[in-house]
Design a protein around this motif. Structure first.
Motif, mmCIF file in Angstrom:
data_model
loop_
_atom_site.group_PDB
_atom_site.id
_atom_site.type_symbol
_atom_site.label_atom_id
_atom_site.label_comp_id
_atom_site.label_asym_id
_atom_site.label_seq_id
_atom_site.Cartn_x
_atom_site.Cartn_y
_atom_site.Cartn_z
ATOM 1 N N GLY A 45 -7.061 51.344 48.575
ATOM 2 C CA GLY A 45 -7.747 50.858 47.389
ATOM 3 C C GLY A 45 -6.887 49.892 46.589
ATOM 4 O O GLY A 45 -5.658 49.904 46.687
ATOM 5 N N ASN A 46 -7.537 49.046 45.790
ATOM 6 C CA ASN A 46 -6.767 48.137 44.953
ATOM 7 C C ASN A 46 -6.252 48.853 43.704
ATOM 8 O O ASN A 46 -6.633 49.983 43.404
ATOM 9 N N LEU A 47 -5.355 48.182 42.994
ATOM 10 C CA LEU A 47 -4.716 48.820 41.842
ATOM 11 C C LEU A 47 -5.708 49.134 40.734
ATOM 12 O O LEU A 47 -5.588 50.160 40.061
ATOM 13 N N THR A 86 -9.499 55.716 38.923
ATOM 14 C CA THR A 86 -9.704 57.063 39.468
ATOM 15 C C THR A 86 -8.587 58.028 39.074
ATOM 16 O O THR A 86 -8.854 59.179 38.729
ATOM 17 N N LEU A 87 -7.352 57.545 39.101
ATOM 18 C CA LEU A 87 -6.245 58.418 38.696
ATOM 19 C C LEU A 87 -6.283 58.682 37.200
ATOM 20 O O LEU A 87 -5.912 59.766 36.734
ATOM 21 N N ASP A 130 -7.668 58.311 47.747
ATOM 22 C CA ASP A 130 -9.035 58.802 47.925
ATOM 23 C C ASP A 130 -9.092 59.924 48.945
ATOM 24 O O ASP A 130 -8.647 59.775 50.089
ATOM 25 N N GLY A 131 -9.633 61.062 48.531
ATOM 26 C CA GLY A 131 -9.756 62.199 49.416
ATOM 27 C C GLY A 131 -8.535 63.094 49.462
ATOM 28 O O GLY A 131 -8.603 64.197 50.005
ATOM 29 N N VAL A 132 -7.427 62.628 48.889
ATOM 30 C CA VAL A 132 -6.198 63.422 48.831
ATOM 31 C C VAL A 132 -5.869 63.783 47.390
ATOM 32 O O VAL A 132 -5.583 64.934 47.084
#
Length: 225
Positions: free
Chosen positions: A111-113, A119-120, A11-13
């Motif tokens: 984050g969880n998987l 998101t990915l 997140d954020g990267v």
């Protein structure tokens, strides 16, 4: 010398999710009886686990959150992700350049998987990290402790001192430094001075990442200057 492994936060990267998630979080915490702004959520909680958020809010409230609070937050957050989420600008090309150099990459996130799978997947980045995604749920202590980054390095067969972490949060930067790793701290939306004070080497443009790792034309031009 090239790193033996690049460990990305998520997140954020990789995904531009912090604005979305913290907006929804502020709304849900406020609805539970504790008025809080987006800015406060971002400054207090970025980089930590959702359980850390819940524990902190319950301490402030002096009572447990409603039993369905977590599920409601995740449902609303994930719906917003599906509608709005984008990759961090420039990160896809940076990843492709790093992979083309032969340097291994992985993800290590609070984050969880399930969240990272969403998101990915939504941003088209998941294929770069298949089988190399590590969550704070896999270790005893989350960021700012070094456990997650040490676990990722171990799983990838690398020594911590040969790894580089790419982070954007104070908690994550502290965790990377505690793990004995070099930390490149992405400061596009985080206070650069605070990240530097935590031990990170700051940058604000993901297009510069390969060069900072010693990869490609950017590094060669830097060496010539």
């Amino acid at each position: 010398m090239l790193p033996a492994l690049v460990v990305f936060d998520c997140d954020g990267v990789l995904v531009d999710s912090e604005t979305i998630a913290n907006r929804i979080m502020a709304e849900c915490i406020t609805a539970a009886g504790l008025p809080i702004t987006y800015e406060d959520c971002r400054s207090r909680f970025v980089g930590g686990t959702l359980q850390r958020v819940i524990d902190t809010v319950e301490q402030w409230l002096g009572r447990p959150l409603p039993p369905d609070w977590k599920a409601d937050f995740e449902t609303r957050r994930d719906a917003a992700f599906r509608a709005e989420l984008q990759p961090v600008p420039g990160v896809a090309a940076a990843i492709e350049t790093i992979r083309a150099s032969g340097v291994p990459i992985c993800v290590a996130s609070s984050g969880n998987l399930e969240k990272m799978d969403l998101t990915l997947g939504l941003t088209g980045l998941k294929e770069h990290f298949e089988g190399r995604i590590f969550s704070a749920t896999m270790v005893a202590r989350g960021k700012p402790h070094p456990d997650l980054f040490l676990f990722a390095a171990e799983q990838m067969g690398q020594m911590p001192e040969t790894c580089v972490v790419v982070e954007d949060s104070l908690l994550g930067t502290a965790a990377g430094i505690a793990a004995g790793m070099r930390v490149l701290a992405y400061a596009a939306e985080t206070d650069s001075d605070a990240l530097t004070a935590a031990g990170g080497q700051t940058f604000t443009d993901m297009r510069a990442l390969p060069g900072l790792l010693g990869i490609g034309a950017t590094a060669r031009m830097g060496a010539a200057d």
